[in-house]
Design a protein around this motif. Structure first.
Motif, PDB file in Angstrom:
ATOM      1  N   GLY A 114       0.755  -1.342   0.147  1.00 40.49           N
ATOM      2  CA  GLY A 114       0.022   0.067  -0.011  1.00 40.49           C
ATOM      3  C   GLY A 114       0.761   1.164   0.103  1.00 40.49           C
ATOM      4  O   GLY A 114       2.111   1.246   0.214  1.00 40.49           O
ATOM      5  N   ASP A 115       0.190   2.244  -0.301  1.00 39.49           N
ATOM      6  CA  ASP A 115       0.941   3.748  -0.176  1.00 39.49           C
ATOM      7  C   ASP A 115       0.713   4.087   1.244  1.00 39.49           C
ATOM      8  O   ASP A 115      -0.063   3.917   2.025  1.00 39.49           O
ATOM      9  CB  ASP A 115       0.017   4.683  -1.029  1.00 39.49           C
ATOM     10  CG  ASP A 115       0.599   4.666  -2.630  1.00 39.49           C
ATOM     11  OD1 ASP A 115       1.754   4.088  -2.892  1.00 39.49           O
ATOM     12  OD2 ASP A 115      -0.285   5.005  -3.410  1.00 39.49           O
ATOM     13  N   PRO A 116       1.812   4.872   1.617  1.00 39.77           N
ATOM     14  CA  PRO A 116       3.118   5.443   0.862  1.00 39.77           C
ATOM     15  C   PRO A 116       3.990   4.283   0.819  1.00 39.77           C
ATOM     16  O   PRO A 116       3.936   3.264   1.632  1.00 39.77           O
ATOM     17  CB  PRO A 116       3.356   6.552   1.629  1.00 39.77           C
ATOM     18  CG  PRO A 116       3.171   6.354   3.118  1.00 39.77           C
ATOM     19  CD  PRO A 116       1.851   5.575   2.821  1.00 39.77           C
ATOM     20  N   LEU A 117       4.812   4.253  -0.165  1.00 39.90           N
ATOM     21  CA  LEU A 117       5.592   3.118  -0.545  1.00 39.90           C
ATOM     22  C   LEU A 117       7.010   3.046   0.190  1.00 39.90           C
ATOM     23  O   LEU A 117       7.650   2.114   0.062  1.00 39.90           O
ATOM     24  CB  LEU A 117       6.072   3.045  -1.967  1.00 39.90           C
ATOM     25  CG  LEU A 117       5.020   2.959  -3.008  1.00 39.90           C
ATOM     26  CD1 LEU A 117       5.348   3.347  -4.511  1.00 39.90           C
ATOM     27  CD2 LEU A 117       4.384   1.458  -2.966  1.00 39.90           C
ATOM     28  N   PHE A 118       7.334   4.053   1.143  1.00 42.56           N
ATOM     29  CA  PHE A 118       8.668   4.253   1.509  1.00 42.56           C
ATOM     30  C   PHE A 118       8.782   3.386   2.785  1.00 42.56           C
ATOM     31  O   PHE A 118       9.858   2.621   2.873  1.00 42.56           O
ATOM     32  CB  PHE A 118       8.923   5.590   1.982  1.00 42.56           C
ATOM     33  CG  PHE A 118       8.779   6.504   0.896  1.00 42.56           C
ATOM     34  CD1 PHE A 118       9.917   6.866   0.432  1.00 42.56           C
ATOM     35  CD2 PHE A 118       7.648   7.224   0.582  1.00 42.56           C
ATOM     36  CE1 PHE A 118       9.841   7.693  -0.817  1.00 42.56           C
ATOM     37  CE2 PHE A 118       7.536   7.966  -0.560  1.00 42.56           C
ATOM     38  CZ  PHE A 118       8.798   8.410  -1.244  1.00 42.56           C
ATOM     39  N   HIS A 119       7.716   3.054   3.853  1.00 42.41           N
ATOM     40  CA  HIS A 119       7.801   2.188   4.641  1.00 42.41           C
ATOM     41  C   HIS A 119       6.702   1.228   4.717  1.00 42.41           C
ATOM     42  O   HIS A 119       5.514   1.527   4.236  1.00 42.41           O
ATOM     43  CB  HIS A 119       7.879   3.026   6.100  1.00 42.41           C
ATOM     44  CG  HIS A 119       9.287   3.674   6.186  1.00 42.41           C
ATOM     45  ND1 HIS A 119      10.503   2.965   5.626  1.00 42.41           N
ATOM     46  CD2 HIS A 119       9.519   4.856   6.760  1.00 42.41           C
ATOM     47  CE1 HIS A 119      11.448   3.948   6.324  1.00 42.41           C
ATOM     48  NE2 HIS A 119      10.903   5.114   6.857  1.00 42.41           N
ATOM     49  N   HIS A 120       7.071   0.039   5.191  1.00 36.29           N
ATOM     50  CA  HIS A 120       5.921  -0.914   5.161  1.00 36.29           C
ATOM     51  C   HIS A 120       5.689  -1.396   6.514  1.00 36.29           C
ATOM     52  O   HIS A 120       6.587  -1.550   7.490  1.00 36.29           O
ATOM     53  CB  HIS A 120       6.095  -2.111   4.232  1.00 36.29           C
ATOM     54  CG  HIS A 120       6.092  -1.851   2.780  1.00 36.29           C
ATOM     55  ND1 HIS A 120       5.202  -1.615   2.007  1.00 36.29           N
ATOM     56  CD2 HIS A 120       7.166  -1.762   2.042  1.00 36.29           C
ATOM     57  CE1 HIS A 120       5.344  -1.270   0.756  1.00 36.29           C
ATOM     58  NE2 HIS A 120       6.664  -1.426   0.701  1.00 36.29           N
TER      59      HIS A 120
END
Length: 354
Positions: A114-120
């Motif tokens: 999912g967004d945001p892509l920087f951290h999951h």
């Protein structure tokens, strides 16, 4: 920008809310994020135990150079200080096209999850605490994004090819964080992300395939759902919700003398995050998740193969934001399935982003 829109508002360069950019020259602009964290670490249950330790850490010290122009289809996004990622993009087509098409190449942010892509958040921990995927999932490759709006429904699709994973040994258990192949000898990974948004509801499905060497192969997939403050609904408009499931299956290898029946395995991770927003500048958060590795039985957990790497995580926190300045206090509990480890921690973070 990509659709469906981020459930967390306009996406900033590192997963936060973008409050504006600093113009540099023409269509070039700078933005960034910097933080300082006080932590109480190495204890179990509560932070006031005598065995706990104190630490000061900075996890974000990033500066982003971006270029976007309505007149020019070429775009640029570059993390300047450490080159964690850099992307050169091209906007295909014109305003009369029924779909929007974007192509990017470089060290791209992999459009997975999912967004945001920087951290999951898979496994219940996010950002630099993440223990499942890379902290910033960026790899050399190419990606194409297609967007279409059908009335109130926004659809998006990403297809990409990247420098993928490789097993270090035929009998090794794949580590999704560290077993990325060197660029001079890398198998290619191919993946996609399909997304849809209707009002405040966002859904993404992300499949990914990679040959790992030794006849082994990886099939990684994730499903993410987010609901972002449904405006106009009493009570519910003060809440946001995010949830996701990830499973990575490693199979094959029979022809090479490895793997086969009983030797295939999978990793699993999940998260559930709930935030209460009494005002636009304050929220209270609860997040939990499960992560298990090297499972050979079951759907999410193999009770016969548990180690201290298999764990659940829970955290509660409160965050206040004023313009680009934010402060948050969080308590984290990490519960190993076996051999409980003193790795609970408390974090007080002050951050500035622009």
């Amino acid at each position: 920008p990509s659709t469906p829109p981020s459930p967390h508002g306009p996406a900033g360069p590192h997963g936060g809310v973008q409050l504006g950019t600093f113009p540099v020259l023409g269509s070039l602009s700078l933005n960034g994020r910097f933080d300082l964290n006080y932590e109480r670490i190495h204890y179990n249950d509560h932070p006031f135990k005598s065995e706990g330790e104190n630490a000061l850490r900075s996890y974000h010290h990033f500066l982003f150079l971006t270029r976007q122009s309505a007149e020019d289809p070429v775009t640029l996004t570059l993390e300047v200080l450490s080159l964690q990622f850099w992307e050169v993009g091209y906007r295909v087509g014109g305003a009369s096209w029924p779909v929007k098409v974007f192509a990017k190449g470089g060290k791209i942010l992999v459009p997975f999850g999912g967004d945001p892509l920087f951290h999951h958040s898979y496994g219940g921990l996010a950002g630099f605490d993440q223990r499942v995927l890379p902290v910033v999932f960026a790899r050399e490759g190419l990606t194409v994004n297609v967007e279409r709006r059908l009335g109130p429904l926004a659809l998006s699709g990403d297809a990409y090819v990247i420098a993928g994973y490789r097993l270090k040994r035929a009998d090794a258990v794949l580590n999704l964080q560290s077993d990325l192949a060197p660029l001079e000898d890398t198998p290619l990974g191919v993946g996609a992300r399909l997304g849809g948004a209707w009002g405040p509801i966002n859904v993404w499905y992300s499949p990914y395939f990679n040959s790992l060497g030794f006849g082994r192969r990886l099939f990684l997939q994730a499903l993410d759902v987010a609901v972002w403050r449904p405006r106009g609904l009493p009570v519910l408009e003060h809440f946001s919700l995010g949830a996701g499931l990830l499973r990575a299956d490693v199979s094959g290898g029979e022809a090479e003398g490895y793997g086969g029946p009983g030797a295939d395995y999978y990793h699993f991770a999940s998260y559930l995050q709930l935030r209460y927003h009494p005002t636009d500048w304050l929220y209270v958060q609860y997040r939990q998740g499960l992560r298990t590795f090297g499972n050979r039985r079951g759907l999410i957990l193999d009770s016969n193969a548990l180690t201290r790497e298999d764990a659940s995580s829970h955290n509660v926190g409160v965050v206040a934001r004023w313009r680009g300045l934010s402060a948050g206090l969080f308590q984290f509990w990490n519960l190993e399935k076996v051999d409980e480890t003193p790795d609970d921690f408390t974090r007080l973070v002050v951050a500035y982003e622009f």
